[in-house]
Design a protein around this motif. Structure first.
Motif: not given
Length: 183
Positions: A77-81, A125-126, A135-136, A140-142
């Protein structure tokens, strides 16, 4: 086909599953990203209790997420949204305990259209960029939000107060959706 693991999505039935659905994190399910979408109250994601656990929604604290998302249970796991309104507080608590995770959350209200715009670009993007970092995908979302004309900040700072005439549905003019403080 589902490109990214998501324990919860915008489907009402899925959103109503309790946090126990994350118990599926085991040797066979090792996601890189966990996405929780739904509603929050007081900065915590709200879930319906499983049958037999009592009535009504419950909002697990950061400790419950930390126990389930720790490297022992989710080593890849590297990310949590946390795709729900006002989830910054719980996101920061989780990040303090699990600093290796990139945590994406909403500081203020998450208007549905804005959340959909952000999410679509984030997940695109993912799914399409080789070795895309969280972070990339966030960038892209922003960028998609800004291209669509959304302003950065808490929508509550831009919305009308409770006495604005458009708040009364019976008295709204036909063109009320053109009012910038209503939408």
């Amino acid at each position: 086909p589902q490109l990214l693991p998501s324990m919860f999505n915008h489907d009402d039935a899925a959103c109503r599953r309790s946090l126990s659905a994350l118990g599926m994190l085991d040797a066979e399910v090792l996601p890189r990203l966990v996405s929780l979408s739904g509603h929050s109250g007081c900065g915590y994601l709200q879930f319906e209790a499983d049958e037999g656990e009592g009535a009504g929604p419950w909002a697990p604290g950061a400790d419950a997420f930390i126990r389930l998302l720790c490297p022992d249970r989710a080593p890849h796991l590297v990310g949590l949204f946390l795709n729900a309104c006002k989830t910054e507080r719980i996101g920061r608590e989780i990040h303090r305990a699990l600093p290796h995770l990139a945590v994406v959350c909403w500081r203020g209200l998450a208007l549905n259209a804005a959340a959909n715009t952000f999410s679509k670009a984030f997940y695109t993007a993912l799914a399409t960029e080789t070795n895309c970092r969280v972070s990339r995908a966030f960038d892209a979302g922003r960028a998609a939000l800004l291209r669509k004309g959304y302003k950065e900040g808490d929508p509550e700072d831009f919305l009308h107060g409770p006495t604005h005439p458009h708040k009364d549905r019976a008295k709204r003019p036909a063109d009320w959706r053109a009012c910038p403080g209503c939408n």
